[in-house]
Design a protein around this motif. Structure first.
Motif, mmCIF file in Angstrom:
data_model
loop_
_atom_site.group_PDB
_atom_site.id
_atom_site.type_symbol
_atom_site.label_atom_id
_atom_site.label_comp_id
_atom_site.label_asym_id
_atom_site.label_seq_id
_atom_site.Cartn_x
_atom_site.Cartn_y
_atom_site.Cartn_z
ATOM 1 N N ASN A 186 -7.875 -9.696 -5.873
ATOM 2 C CA ASN A 186 -9.011 -9.661 -4.934
ATOM 3 C C ASN A 186 -8.664 -10.178 -3.547
ATOM 4 N N GLY A 187 -7.391 -10.220 -3.220
ATOM 5 C CA GLY A 187 -6.990 -10.669 -1.897
ATOM 6 C C GLY A 187 -6.273 -11.992 -1.890
ATOM 7 N N LYS A 188 -6.159 -12.635 -3.044
ATOM 8 C CA LYS A 188 -5.478 -13.932 -3.092
ATOM 9 C C LYS A 188 -3.976 -13.792 -2.860
ATOM 10 N N ALA A 231 -5.255 -2.798 4.903
ATOM 11 C CA ALA A 231 -5.814 -1.598 5.525
ATOM 12 C C ALA A 231 -4.722 -0.757 6.171
ATOM 13 N N VAL A 232 -3.801 -1.423 6.858
ATOM 14 C CA VAL A 232 -2.698 -0.710 7.512
ATOM 15 C C VAL A 232 -1.850 0.029 6.472
ATOM 16 N N LYS A 233 -1.545 -0.640 5.379
ATOM 17 C CA LYS A 233 -0.729 -0.007 4.341
ATOM 18 C C LYS A 233 -1.426 1.228 3.787
ATOM 19 N N GLN A 234 -2.723 1.127 3.548
ATOM 20 C CA GLN A 234 -3.473 2.262 3.018
ATOM 21 C C GLN A 234 -3.513 3.416 4.014
ATOM 22 N N GLY A 260 -4.698 -10.704 5.883
ATOM 23 C CA GLY A 260 -4.440 -9.925 4.675
ATOM 24 C C GLY A 260 -5.278 -8.661 4.640
ATOM 25 N N PHE A 261 -6.502 -8.747 5.156
ATOM 26 C CA PHE A 261 -7.376 -7.572 5.251
ATOM 27 C C PHE A 261 -6.709 -6.497 6.096
ATOM 28 N N MET A 310 -1.123 -4.797 -1.263
ATOM 29 C CA MET A 310 -0.545 -5.766 -0.327
ATOM 30 C C MET A 310 0.888 -5.371 0.045
ATOM 31 N N PRO A 311 1.441 -5.901 1.145
ATOM 32 C CA PRO A 311 2.823 -5.612 1.511
ATOM 33 C C PRO A 311 3.795 -6.052 0.419
#
Length: 246
Positions: free
Chosen positions: A46-48, A205-208, A200-201, A94-95
């Motif tokens: 969830n973003g952790k 988003a950039v990766k997607q 992290g948001f 995530m990266p």
């Protein structure tokens, strides 16, 4: 769990370790099943977890598939299972960074190519030895390798089974960063720090976005980026406030 893969978590950084050093981290069915287990958990994070590092224990990253297991009596996995696991790695939100040293051969190279970035020790050797054994890559190596280093370079690597050193890998774009011998951890830490300074948001988003626009004509990519824009991060205001106060 047979601990073919170790998961280590520290302050938002998740490190997955290929853990068969006595076998040069050769990849067997159990390794893929354990890796898939961790990737499924990370996909639901969830973003952790802000960044994932994939690396190998012992003297090298991975020598590739476990040939003894391939030719043995072990119950085979479905033919789509292993490429699905590599694709799951590439699709983590995530990266991701492959930190490679020693050898990064064949199936190990396929795993590394599933990450966003490859950071290599100066002594690392890369190779695609499928042809040496009468095999053809099935985990996604050819399209990913060709996109990274160009079709001609990829063909030469695959059709000769030759070894490529880290300096050449950096020159052709297979490697993003090459650390002087013995300084891989420092270079890796610097890259992780740079990534984690960003929201992290934003990184997710950039990766997607990069994944979704790959291969699209420019006008379609621009339209997609505009209409699918995710907005600003929940911590946008706090980040701006901290900057202005500084």
């Amino acid at each position: 769990m047979t601990e073919r893969i170790l998961r280590l978590d520290e302050n938002g950084l998740c490190t997955l370790v290929l853990n068969r050093p006595e076998k040069h981290n050769a990849l067997d069915n159990a390794a893929f099943e354990e890796l898939n287990h961790y990737l499924r958990l990370l996909a639901q994070d969830n973003g952790k977890v802000e960044c994932v590092v994939l690396r190998g224990a012992g003297k090298g990253f991975s020598a590739g598939a476990d040939l003894a297991a391939l030719s043995g009596s072990a119950t085979p996995l479905p033919p789509t299972y292993k490429p699905m696991v590599v694709e799951a790695l590439s699709r983590l939100p995530m990266p991701t960074i492959a930190a490679v040293h020693g050898v990064c051969f064949t199936g190990g190279l396929e795993l590394a190519l599933g990450c966003d970035f490859i950071v290599a020790d100066a002594g690392t050797r890369f190779a695609d030895t499928h042809g040496k054994w009468g095999l053809v890559a099935a985990w996604g190596l050819y399209p990913r390798l060709a996109r990274r280093i160009g079709v001609s370079n990829a063909k030469r690597l695959s059709m000769t089974a030759r070894e490529m050193n880290a300096e050449e890998a950096l020159r052709v774009g297979l490697v993003d960063l090459m650390a002087p011998a013995g300084e891989l951890d420092k270079y890796l830490s610097d890259l992780v720090t740079q990534i984690r300074k960003n929201s992290g948001f934003s990184n997710r988003a950039v990766k997607q976005i990069y994944r979704e626009i790959e291969g699209l004509p420019l006008d379609q990519a621009l339209a997609h980026t505009h209409y699918r824009h995710p907005g600003v991060a929940p911590d946008f205001t706090a980040r701006v406030a901290a900057f202005t106060k500084g």
